[in-house]
Every structure is written in C-alpha cells, then in structure tokens.
Design an enzyme around this catalytic site. Sequence first.
Site, PDB file in Angstrom:
ATOM      1  N   GLU A 184      -3.775   1.165  -6.144  1.00 35.68           N
ATOM      2  CA  GLU A 184      -2.795   0.157  -6.529  1.00 35.68           C
ATOM      3  C   GLU A 184      -2.637   0.223  -8.038  1.00 35.68           C
ATOM      4  O   GLU A 184      -3.552   0.644  -8.755  1.00 35.68           O
ATOM      5  CB  GLU A 184      -3.239  -1.234  -6.066  1.00 35.68           C
ATOM      6  CG  GLU A 184      -2.129  -2.259  -6.090  1.00 35.68           C
ATOM      7  CD  GLU A 184      -0.885  -1.792  -5.352  1.00 35.68           C
ATOM      8  OE1 GLU A 184       0.065  -1.346  -6.046  1.00 35.68           O
ATOM      9  OE2 GLU A 184      -0.862  -1.876  -4.117  1.00 35.68           O
TER      10      GLU A 184
ATOM     11  N   CYS B 187       0.870  -1.173   0.000  1.00 33.82           N
ATOM     12  CA  CYS B 187       0.000   0.000   0.000  1.00 33.82           C
ATOM     13  C   CYS B 187       0.905   1.220   0.000  1.00 33.82           C
ATOM     14  O   CYS B 187       1.536   1.532   1.009  1.00 33.82           O
ATOM     15  CB  CYS B 187      -0.918   0.012   1.217  1.00 33.82           C
ATOM     16  SG  CYS B 187      -1.990   1.471   1.289  1.00 33.82           S
TER      17      CYS B 187
END
Length: 231
Positions: free
Chosen positions: A108, A2
């Site tokens: 992402e 992340c």
Amino acid sequence: MCGRFGFFELKYFIEQLRQLELPFEEEEGFAFHPCYNIAPESNIVTLLAESGRYTLAEAYWGLIPHWAREMPKVRPINARSESLSVKPYFRHMLNRRHCLIPASGFYEWQRSGGAKKQPYYIHHVDGRPMAFAGLWESWQPVDAAAPPVRSCTIITTRANHQMAPVHDRMPVILEAENWRQWLQAGKPGAEKLLEPSGEGTLDIYPVSTRVNNPLYIRRDCIAHLEETNPG
C-alpha cells in the site's frame, strides 16, 4: 484498496489447507510461478469454491461479470464489502461464488508530501501466508469457440488502527479457521467475516519505490527500506 501483492509460498498455503482438512483438486495444467510484485490484470492463484468442490487454479485479476456482452472497460480488482449486496457487478456472486486468494503480503502507498507516495509492505507478523476473501466469475466471450474467461476480485474493508496511517482501506484477510466458512458460500454468516484484521496481527514496513514498477518482480521488492538503497 489492494492494488498490488506478492505470493511466493504456495507449499505453505497447501500445508494449511491440508491441516484444515480442506480437500481440493489442482486444475489440469495448473502451474505456480512465485512473484513478489503482482499487478492487476495478471493471472493469479485462487482457491475456487463451487458446488462444494474446491479447485486450485488461476484466475484473471479484474472481475468480468458473466452477463457482459463484451469485454468491459471496467474490470474491478477490488470490491467494497459494504456494498457487495447492492452493486450489480458483485451481488450475483455473493453467497454463490466465493474464493480464497492466497498472498504472502500486499503493498500500500502512503502519501508523504506532494505527489510522492511511500510504498509499504504488509504481511502476517508470524510470517504465515494470507488468504484474501474474494469473489470469482466465469465469462463466455461472444465467440462461442473461445474458451471462457475466469476472473476474480479481492474484497476490501475499512482499515484497522494499525493500517489506518498508511491507507483507509485494506483487503479482507481471513484467518485460517474461517476459510471453510467463507468457501461455503451458500451458508449464512459468511458476510460477518468481512471485517478488518485483528490489531497486532500484521507487520508493516516501508520498501523501495522500485515496487512502483509492476515489471519489477524481484525478491528485494519486500526488503525493508533500511536494507536497500532507496530507489
């Protein structure tokens, strides 16, 4: 992993804390600034747990261990759940200094051919804010007159089936009913919470490559790609 997320719903996160009867204090001087594109090495909102007390405060995103003699060159923004108990950077915080890192959603990147990557925005399908499982630490610079630096890292786990086509890792997103258990770091069972999100709980869609620029923080970062001019 992340490496980028957004948070712009503090009042809803606070409402959830109150519904869960999780008492907390706001650190003196705490100020919230909504951001749609939060990058590493930013000061981010955290709910810190220490000795049974919960504090809403800011922490530097990039962990600095308390035993570092000087500011380390490597300041991990993520910690793999599978190795928390053995990695020197993290094992002294596990079951001692846990935190929640609230987020509205995260980004992402999926490789779409060659060097080009397509960014995706991931958030709760029902629109509720998320809370990532995190660890935090306080580091005192060599200069004793300098204030201590509070820092944190986001714990990641393997991707669920929904996330897997985009990336093989994802942050540990704690369901609200598990927030208290994670914050009670000294009690057994917290590590069992470090699992992928349940299938069908997330909404994932492509967004503009404008989000690639960490200085671009406008609301249209989270707009579905079909609603923007690709850029």
